[in-house]
Design a protein around this motif. Structure first.
Motif, short mmCIF file in Angstrom:
data_model
loop_
_atom_site.label_atom_id
_atom_site.label_comp_id
_atom_site.label_asym_id
_atom_site.label_seq_id
_atom_site.Cartn_x
_atom_site.Cartn_y
_atom_site.Cartn_z
N TYR A 12 -2.07 -0.71 -11.53
CA TYR A 12 -2.49 0.68 -11.43
C TYR A 12 -3.08 1.14 -12.75
CZ TYR A 12 -2.57 5.72 -11.27
OH TYR A 12 -3.00 7.02 -11.34
N ASN A 60 -2.59 1.65 -3.13
CA ASN A 60 -1.93 1.20 -4.35
C ASN A 60 -2.51 -0.11 -4.89
OD1 ASN A 60 -0.33 3.42 -4.30
ND2 ASN A 60 1.52 2.37 -3.60
N ARG A 101 9.27 6.29 -17.61
CA ARG A 101 8.51 6.11 -16.37
C ARG A 101 8.36 7.41 -15.58
NH1 ARG A 101 8.32 0.95 -14.34
NH2 ARG A 101 7.22 1.99 -12.65
N THR A 102 9.09 8.42 -15.97
CA THR A 102 8.94 9.72 -15.30
C THR A 102 8.83 10.80 -16.37
OG1 THR A 102 11.31 10.13 -15.24
CG2 THR A 102 10.36 8.99 -13.33
N ALA A 123 -0.88 14.16 -4.97
CA ALA A 123 0.25 13.91 -4.07
C ALA A 123 1.54 13.67 -4.85
CB ALA A 123 -0.05 12.70 -3.18
N SER A 124 1.43 13.31 -6.13
CA SER A 124 2.63 13.03 -6.93
C SER A 124 2.86 14.07 -8.02
CB SER A 124 2.51 11.65 -7.58
OG SER A 124 2.54 10.63 -6.60
N PRO B 41 2.12 4.67 -9.33
CA PRO B 41 2.29 5.32 -8.02
C PRO B 41 3.68 5.02 -7.45
CG PRO B 41 0.21 4.10 -8.11
CD PRO B 41 0.99 3.72 -9.33
N PRO B 42 4.24 5.96 -6.70
CA PRO B 42 5.57 5.73 -6.12
C PRO B 42 5.53 4.67 -5.04
CG PRO B 42 4.61 7.74 -5.25
CD PRO B 42 3.67 7.25 -6.31
N MET B 43 6.68 4.30 -4.52
CA MET B 43 6.73 3.35 -3.42
C MET B 43 5.80 3.84 -2.30
SD MET B 43 10.74 2.31 -3.08
CE MET B 43 11.60 1.34 -4.33
N PRO B 44 5.07 2.91 -1.66
CA PRO B 44 4.05 3.32 -0.69
C PRO B 44 4.59 4.27 0.38
CG PRO B 44 3.91 0.97 -1.09
CD PRO B 44 5.13 1.46 -1.82
N GLU B 47 5.12 9.74 -0.94
CA GLU B 47 4.69 10.94 -1.69
C GLU B 47 5.17 12.24 -1.05
OE1 GLU B 47 2.63 8.41 -1.08
OE2 GLU B 47 1.39 7.97 -2.86
N ARG B 424 10.27 6.82 -6.98
CA ARG B 424 9.17 7.17 -7.87
C ARG B 424 8.77 6.01 -8.76
NH1 ARG B 424 11.03 12.69 -10.67
NH2 ARG B 424 9.17 12.34 -11.94
N THR B 425 9.75 5.32 -9.30
CA THR B 425 9.44 4.29 -10.30
C THR B 425 9.33 2.91 -9.70
OG1 THR B 425 11.78 3.88 -10.72
CG2 THR B 425 10.73 5.57 -12.06
N GLY B 426 9.89 2.71 -8.51
CA GLY B 426 9.94 1.36 -7.96
C GLY B 426 10.95 0.49 -8.68
#
Lengths: 498, 473
Positions: A12, A60, A101-102, A123-124, B41-44, B47, B424-426
């Motif tokens: 990503y 993704n 990570r957040t 979206a996030s 990106p979060p887990m598919p 969102e 969110r982080t996977g």
């Protein structure tokens, strides 16, 4: 010619980084075309449009699509991709402290007054912004495409925590003279701005900076963006109220200016009441039919502070020539600048069609840039959500607007083209380098007058003078005031009609 | 704490930047400190649910309450007694680890342990005969330990005659239970059921259980198990795969009363030798102590905190505070790690046991940094161990001030797994685990590292999102 397309799952990078990567790879030897992008719907369309055959993928996945000369080496081109991607991903050893990570995790590592700046995909964005509000911190949400009900929930919670949410879709903020997002560098002063409009805020910043040269206090201390929807009926000015409260309680702010795209009438009314109750005087600059333009608002601010408005600068008048047709085409990267010009033009020319229309009946299908050219007066905001889904803001990626500029110039109905170019932090290091050739090319096909509002200060990293000179050299007439630029365009069209 | 004016930091201006690097660069270019979020990106597909849960107005307070309740519990060792007495377990009733499962789906080690358990209870003479008994399903029933306030390591099989540790939260009187640890090698919990296994279990029922009961009842000051855990973590135990310090501290607490219990001296000596020679003995106290704390955080509407992670050898399941007793399950993974003798990955059963309750509470794999002595046993290096504990802070709600890690500047262990942060982080919870042989009767084949199947977290998130939407409507 040969194509190489590969998917990279789990990789990503943000759209801006990928745009820069694509650009770097395009310059590699043997590369005819290159697109490195996340596999979003829009990007897949772009790739299909370029003739690439992309296998089934999820948003993704990262797509690396290369078109190479027959004798070019795929491995070399891929090495260029990897090299370009590297700076975005600093390697970290296992023994080092891993990066957060957040947003919440990052805020735990900073002091109590740190401000969060969120620019992840819409979206996030709410989730990251909630981290900040939950920690009692202020947050600027640059991201657009955030559902309005999430905005309301976020801001309602923030109100209960005394936190300020700037955005979503907040392009610009200045705090203590530090610019967040797209922000011009201005001399500090004692004016506070609350802006439900990013480029509207930038217009005020640069006008007040220009006017304040050598005058003590005429400059902006804070500019708090609140997001383009804050003064809508749904959101009801939740952040505007908090921003006003903050600026009112700041002893170093003498005057507050509120600038907004056309607000919901009932929200505007409530805002006027709130403003009256404050100890600090408030100048309302709410765009709308019959309302003042932003330049007039800046002049009113100066008058309140006891100063006369200067002559707003203009360059390249000799370039312009007469209108070449009956129609006005405005191609903007700044939504508020587009709104302002549209409001002014409507009064003179009648209805103007747009992807951000003043009324629904004037709307244009905004997802297909190719369909944005009509046989009426048109003004397009290329920064609108629908045109930025899955791609970078036009202040960074000028492709769509430049395409449309060529199309509009070639149309014999086009009389005058109105553009904006916004400088400051966050904008391209040399945006005129991309716009000027497009203007030159457009005008070489047909000598259409091109009027540009150049929103920048002499302290901006791009250098105002150099940017202006490049545009003038390409044949444009360049204004600091968008209202003045619009007036000039209207004057040329009137001349053509007379 | 509400700022009245806008500021970027009283002394040095600071910005946390999450998203496009370009904006972080622009801020850094203005001489402002920038903490960059390594956002992905979060887990598919999560969102919308993430946003619904993030904006659930109940969530922040609910999570605060759940965490406070969990951290407020102190587990004391108050009794040792047969499962028939303290759990009301009747003949033919079997408890097992993990989420609910039927014999048909049960893996080799769980079947082996059930077969051994049936023989121990005298339901069959030969463990092999128990297969028909469980296949028929008549007069036997299976139920998760978790459903009776208990936890069981590995197969987690508990039968009425087994002796249980009884832990109590003094403030509320709530209790949790766990069986006595059998040691390593061929043991029931790893699915072994030969004569050696059954003989040891009978001795534990006849001698060890009653003796420990007398010792616990005869010790004036009940052992503070939570406090022992605090000391263990400072002494190099992570309290899942290494319990050496904890075991010795327990022996220190109980041995005076064991010696003066009036039991035969040889029995006392055998018991002390058995306990002292089994470094895992304390695990069966760490587990119910963790469950006691986590149970206090259960059933808080809106809370996204995980209150149980458990595996039955076939499925991995989690329970979440805001969704009651619902299990979210997916296929259990096979651990990666080191194998005993000439066993290899093909011999290992998928992950099994309630012991992941330690990680759920913030020790075990989450406290890896404190236990460098075992990192190689579970297939890692010392830097990996430090990184693992730090990484777990990214998916947890709090730090446990009582359980601190000296080598990380006494930072509290990462505690209270947050479903939203995992999505969110996977980043998946890291679990230290033993590995059971896939075939019934084999026993332990190794130890290593494992994670839950990723898909159970989006499942739990979806249920939390539905609840949030329902609460708003």
């Amino acid at each position: 010619m040969k194509d190489h397309v590969e998917l990279r799952s789990g990789a990503y990078a943000d759209s801006v980084t990928l745009l820069q990567v694509s650009r770097a790879v395009q310059a590699a030897p043997g590369v005819v075309a290159a697109q490195v992008a996340m596999a979003t719907g829009l990007n897949l369309e772009v790739l299909a449009g370029m003739g690439f055959d992309v296998p089934a993928s999820s948003p993704n996945d990262m797509v690396v699509a290369l078109r190479l000369d027959d004798d070019a080496d795929v491995a070399t081109a891929l090495a260029a991709v990897d090299a370009a991607l590297v700076p975005a991903r600093p390697a970290s050893g296992a023994s080092e402290v891993a990066p957060p990570r957040t947003t919440g995790s990052a805020l735990r590592r900073t002091g109590p007054d740190a401000v969060a700046l969120v620019s992840v995909p819409g979206a996030s964005a709410t989730v990251e912004a909630m981290d900040a509000v939950e920690a009692g911190r202020d947050v600027m949400v640059f991201s657009d495409n955030v559902p309005v009900e999430e905005e309301v929930a976020l801001k309602t919670y923030a109100a209960s925590r005394g936190a300020l949410v700037m955005g979503p879709d907040c392009g610009t903020a200045v705090i203590d003279g530090v610019g967040l997002g797209f922000a011009n560098t201005t001399r500090p002063g004692r004016i506070g701005i609350v802006a439900a409009s990013g480029t509207g805020c930038q217009q005020l910043l640069v006008l007040l900076h220009h006017a304040g040269a050598g005058i003590d206090g005429v400059g902006v201390r804070h500019a708090l963006g609140v997001g383009g929807r804050d003064l809508s009926a749904a959101v009801g000015g939740l952040s505007t109220r908090e921003a006003l409260r903050r600026l009112d309680s700041d002893p170093d702010v003498d005057l507050v200016v509120v600038v907004s795209k056309p607000p919901a009438p009932e929200v505007a009314e409530a805002l006027a009441k709130d403003a009256e109750a404050l100890g600090t005087p408030v100048e309302l600059g709410l765009l709308g039919r019959g309302q003042r333009d932003l330049t007039t608002v800046a002049e009113a601010v100066l008058a309140r502070l006891g100063h006369e408005a200067p002559q707003w600068p203009v360059a390249g008048e000799d370039n312009t020539g007469a209108a070449t047709g009956p129609l006005l085409r405005g191609l903007f990267v700044g939504g508020t600048l587009c709104d302002e010009s549209m409001l002014m033009a409507t009064e003179v020319l009648g209805p103007v069609r747009s992807n951000i229309p003043l009324s629904d009946d004037l709307g244009l299908d905004s997802t297909e840039p190719g369909d944005l050219l009509t046989d009426t007066h048109t003004m397009i905001d290329f920064g609108d959500d629908a045109l930025t889904q899955g791609r970078a803001h036009p202040m960074i990626d000028p492709t769509l607007r430049n395409e449309q500029l060529a199309r509009a110039a070639a149309d014999p109905q086009t009389g005058v083209i109105l553009l904006d170019l916004v400088l400051g932090h966050g904008a391209e290091p040399d945006p005129a380098a991309m716009l000027a050739p497009a203007i030159r090319e457009a005008r070489s096909a047909r000598p259409v007058p091109v009027i540009v509002s150049l929103v920048g200060t002499d302290l901006d990293p791009q250098g105002l003078d150099a940017q202006r000179d490049a545009l003038v050299a390409a044949g444009a007439e360049v204004h600091l005031s968008n209202a003045a630029a619009t007036r000039r365009a209207l004057q040329l069209l009137e001349g053509a009609r007379a | 704490m509400t700022p009245t004016v806008v500021t970027l930091g009283a002394t040095s201006p600071e910005v946390v930047a999450c998203g496009a690097d370009m904006f972080a660069d622009a801020v850094a270019g203005q001489a402002v400190d920038v903490e960059r979020v390594d956002w992905r990106p979060p887990m598919p597909g999560t969102e919308a649910d993430l946003a619904a849960v993030a904006t659930d107005p109940r969530r922040p307070e609910a999570n605060r309450r759940a965490v406070e309740a969990m951290l407020g519990v102190t587990a004391h060792l108050v009794d040792v007694a047969p499962a028939s007495e303290v759990l009301g377990l009747e003949r033919g009733q079997f408890l097992h680890a993990g989420p609910p499962i039927a014999w048909e789906q049960a893996s080799g080690p769980l079947r082996g342990a059930l077969m051994g358990g049936a023989a121990l209870e005298g339901l069959v003479d030969d463990p092999e005969d128990a297969v028909a008994l469980f296949e028929s399903g008549s007069s036997v029933s299976l139920e998760p330990c978790h459903h009776r306030s208990a936890v069981g390591p590995m197969a987690g099989v508990v039968t009425p005659s087994m002796w249980m540790w009884v832990l109590e939260d003094r403030a509320t009187g709530r209790r949790t239970y766990c069986s006595l640890n059998e040691g390593l090698g061929k043991v029931l919990r790893y699915g072994a059921y030969n004569d050696e296994v059954l003989t040891r279990l009978r001795w534990m029922g006849d001698v060890l259980g009653p003796l420990l009961q007398a010792a616990v009842r005869g010790t004036a000051e009940a052992s503070d198990i939570t406090g022992i855990l605090t000391q263990m973590l400072q002494m190099g135990d992570e309290a899942h795969n290494r319990n050496r310090a904890g075991t010795l501290m327990l022996v220190r607490d109980l041995s005076p009363a064991m010696v003066t219990s009036g039991f035969d001296a040889k029995d006392v000596a055998d018991a002390l030798r058995f306990v002292g020679g089994n470094d895992h003995f304390f695990l069966n106290l760490a587990m119910p102590a963790c469950k006691l704390a986590l149970d206090a955080g259960r059933d808080v509407p809106g809370s996204t905190m995980v209150v149980a992670m458990a595996r039955n050898g076939t499925e991995f399941g989690i329970q979440v505070s805001g969704t009651g007793d619902q299990w979210f399950t997916g296929p259990a993974q096979v651990a990666e790690g080191l194998f005993l003798g000439d066993y290899g990955p093909d011999d290992a059963n998928p992950d099994i046991g309630d012991s992941a309750i330690t990680e759920t509470a913030g020790i075990g794999g989450f406290a890896m940094a404190t236990a460098p002595a075992i990192v190689r046993l579970v297939g890692g290096t010392v830097p990996d161990a430090l990184a693992t504990t730090r990484r777990m802070h990214e998916i947890t709600l709090a730090e446990n001030p009582r359980w601190s890690v000296p080598v990380l500047e006494f930072q509290g262990t990462p505690t209270g797994i947050d479903v939203t942060k995992v999505c969110r982080t996977g980043i998946l919870p890291q679990i230290n685990t033993g590995m059971a042989g896939a075939v019934a009767g084999v026993g332990q084949v190794g130890a290593g590292l494992v994670t839950p199947p990723a898909e159970i977290f989006p499942q739990a998130l979806a249920a939390l999102a539905d609840a949030a939407r329902a609460a708003r409507a």
